[in-house]
Design a protein around this motif. Structure first.
Motif, PDB file in Angstrom:
ATOM      1  N   VAL A 144       0.834  -1.214   0.000  1.00 10.52           N
ATOM      2  CA  VAL A 144       0.000   0.000   0.000  1.00 10.52           C
ATOM      3  C   VAL A 144       0.863   1.257   0.000  1.00 10.52           C
ATOM      4  N   LYS A 145       0.249   2.353  -0.445  1.00  8.96           N
ATOM      5  CA  LYS A 145       0.950   3.637  -0.398  1.00  8.96           C
ATOM      6  C   LYS A 145       0.947   4.140   1.038  1.00  8.96           C
ATOM      7  N   ASP A 146       2.100   4.629   1.481  1.00 12.02           N
ATOM      8  CA  ASP A 146       2.211   5.262   2.788  1.00 12.02           C
ATOM      9  C   ASP A 146       2.105   6.763   2.534  1.00 12.02           C
ATOM     10  N   HIS A 147       0.913   7.310   2.764  1.00 11.57           N
ATOM     11  CA  HIS A 147       0.656   8.702   2.386  1.00 11.57           C
ATOM     12  C   HIS A 147       1.439   9.708   3.231  1.00 11.57           C
ATOM     13  N   ASP A 148       1.795   9.342   4.442  1.00 11.03           N
ATOM     14  CA  ASP A 148       2.567  10.268   5.270  1.00 11.03           C
ATOM     15  C   ASP A 148       4.021  10.325   4.827  1.00 11.03           C
ATOM     16  N   ARG A 149       4.598   9.149   4.607  1.00 11.35           N
ATOM     17  CA  ARG A 149       6.019   9.103   4.291  1.00 11.35           C
ATOM     18  C   ARG A 149       6.251   9.135   2.786  1.00 11.35           C
ATOM     19  N   LEU A 150       5.181   9.198   1.992  1.00 10.57           N
ATOM     20  CA  LEU A 150       5.279   9.351   0.547  1.00 10.57           C
ATOM     21  C   LEU A 150       6.122   8.259  -0.109  1.00 10.57           C
ATOM     22  N   THR A 151       5.779   7.043   0.210  1.00 12.19           N
ATOM     23  CA  THR A 151       6.448   5.923  -0.419  1.00 12.19           C
ATOM     24  C   THR A 151       5.513   4.710  -0.304  1.00 12.19           C
ATOM     25  N   PHE A 152       5.975   3.532  -0.695  1.00  8.61           N
ATOM     26  CA  PHE A 152       5.136   2.324  -0.561  1.00  8.61           C
ATOM     27  C   PHE A 152       5.648   1.466   0.580  1.00  8.61           C
ATOM     28  N   THR A 153       4.750   0.688   1.132  1.00  9.89           N
ATOM     29  CA  THR A 153       5.112  -0.119   2.292  1.00  9.89           C
ATOM     30  C   THR A 153       4.248  -1.381   2.305  1.00  9.89           C
ATOM     31  N   LYS A 154       4.683  -2.364   3.075  1.00 16.03           N
ATOM     32  CA  LYS A 154       3.898  -3.592   3.209  1.00 16.03           C
ATOM     33  C   LYS A 154       3.740  -3.833   4.701  1.00 16.03           C
ATOM     34  N   PRO A 155       2.612  -3.424   5.248  1.00 13.81           N
ATOM     35  CA  PRO A 155       2.450  -3.391   6.706  1.00 13.81           C
ATOM     36  C   PRO A 155       2.468  -4.804   7.317  1.00 13.81           C
TER      37      PRO A 155
END
Lengths: 166, 166, 166, 166
Positions: D155-166
């Motif tokens: 998913v997109k990490d809207h705060d850190r402006l990158t993608f992540t897989k939680p």
């Protein structure tokens, strides 16, 4: 407005050779640089006269520059000359001495760091020279680093890496 | 030489917001841009006056620019104003009309493409304006794209994306 | 992820000296280059080991690189080494020979054109090396120009100006 | 190695319109960007599928992307897809769900700042994607900011402006 740009090489025009790691006057970057500027009213002609590090310029090379300037005078509203900084003053003094009764400005410029580098001053100096070409009275000049200096008496300031008129 | 640069925003100063993808007048890029130029003789002061797209400028905004120019006149050898291109002519005409007996040049400039873009004309236009500041007689001007145009009568050429004096 | 970057100089790190026009290994450009990349998950440590044109590297220099790699192995998830391309293969073979039972990848990279040039391949090669550091199995590699080549047997292709494994 | 690059627009491909000051998906910058990279072993084919801000993508658009990926699978060693970041995850999940038994990697990438900006992350992300294309096992991925994340669950990490897989 008709501008003639004569290139003679020098630092501003040095390019990198990936085969041997040398930085020399291999080919002109002038058309590439000009294509990044917006010059809607300028009619630019450019020409290689000699093409070398200005420390290697001979008196004959300087004569060829003078001859080429004379040849282009009648058809130019201004002439800009790209030149190595180490002996730019010598060429400037020669042009000043030999070209009496100038009707147009002759502007010498160059760079402390070649055009191909990220932090070059080449684009600034050429931009300034092309604007000064519209604004200064007839005479022989160095235009560089937001300075407009008229010959005779302009010299390189080796410590501050720019030109000055003491 | 003492130069005052007043920024009022406009395209030249638009920056990108990664959160919402907008391109707006968020903060000035002037110190960053100036740090890439070699200006050994310039004593530069800069100041934000208003900071917006020039289509949103009110008459009051233009008055504030005029007031700020008046305030800085005594301590400046030239004043450069960064301005959006869409209503730059309006501000230029106002300054020309209100500032009689100018002792120094007032130069308006801007860009068709923001400074943050690779192919911006911002650096060219500011370089030219800072050189023209040394060379032109007192008056109000647009300096951009190797053109030096004096008010009154300068207008944006919307087709060719530059300024002209018909 | 913990990455150690060891720099040994070479073309990638050559910078320009405006006083004498030379292009040499004066200072590292690594922190400047890394600041232009977005590396949110990398914990990067960098260190100068030797700093010279790789044609001038001695056996002792190569030993120092090997010793430094050994010292950093326990605290690194990968090691990237910036190196001149002319003798990079020699260093790579040494590391391959001496470092048996590697638990992590050791990646050598460099550039055909220094970082300070507009058209450098340095940023591409470092970007690729930092990504390969996450993906390749333990071993000694050259990563450059979209190629991932594992020692032994990697050599410089002097005609095509890249690395190859014949 | 045969790489197919499919572009669907998005931030990475937004360009500036000097007439109205808008930043939109006008034309692809892909050939220009690729020409700055050294990719001696890659045989690259690229194709525009849809070309828009990913917030405006319809289910039909996503189906067209899926169809195009299916069509290119037999003749590609890897497929890279340029995509707007706002709904990249949606397209990634669709590809992951629909493409069972993948033989090659499908890599989605994009940028937080368009390619035309000086400080873009576009070149880094495309460089990384083209390298990951050689190294990762078959599957659907996001490659960006030195991260390699495999679907499902990216998913997109809207705060850190990158993608992540939680």
């Amino acid at each position: 407005m008709k501008i003639t740009i004569l290139t003679t090489g020098g630092t501003i025009e040095k390019t990198y050779n990936e085969h041997d790691g040398s930085l020399r006057n291999y080919h002109t970057i002038l058309p590439k640089m000009l294509s990044t500027l917006r010059l809607p009213d300028l009619d630019v002609t450019y020409k290689k006269v000699v093409f070398k590090d200005s420390l290697e310029m001979t008196e004959e090379d300087r004569r060829r520059i003078l001859d080429e300037v004379r040849r282009m005078l009648p058809e130019s509203d201004a002439i800009v000359i790209l030149h190595g900084t180490d002996t730019l003053s010598k060429t400037g003094e020669l042009l000043h001495r030999e070209l009496a009764e100038l009707r147009i400005p002759i502007i010498l410029t160059g760079a402390m760091r070649p055009y191909e580098f990220r932090d070059t001053d080449a684009v600034q100096n050429v931009t300034e020279s092309l604007l000064a070409a519209r604004l200064v009275p007839p005479g022989v000049y160095v235009v560089m680093h937001n300075r407009v200096l008229r010959f005779p008496g302009v010299v390189k300031d080796h410590d501050r890496l720019t030109f000055t008129k003491p």
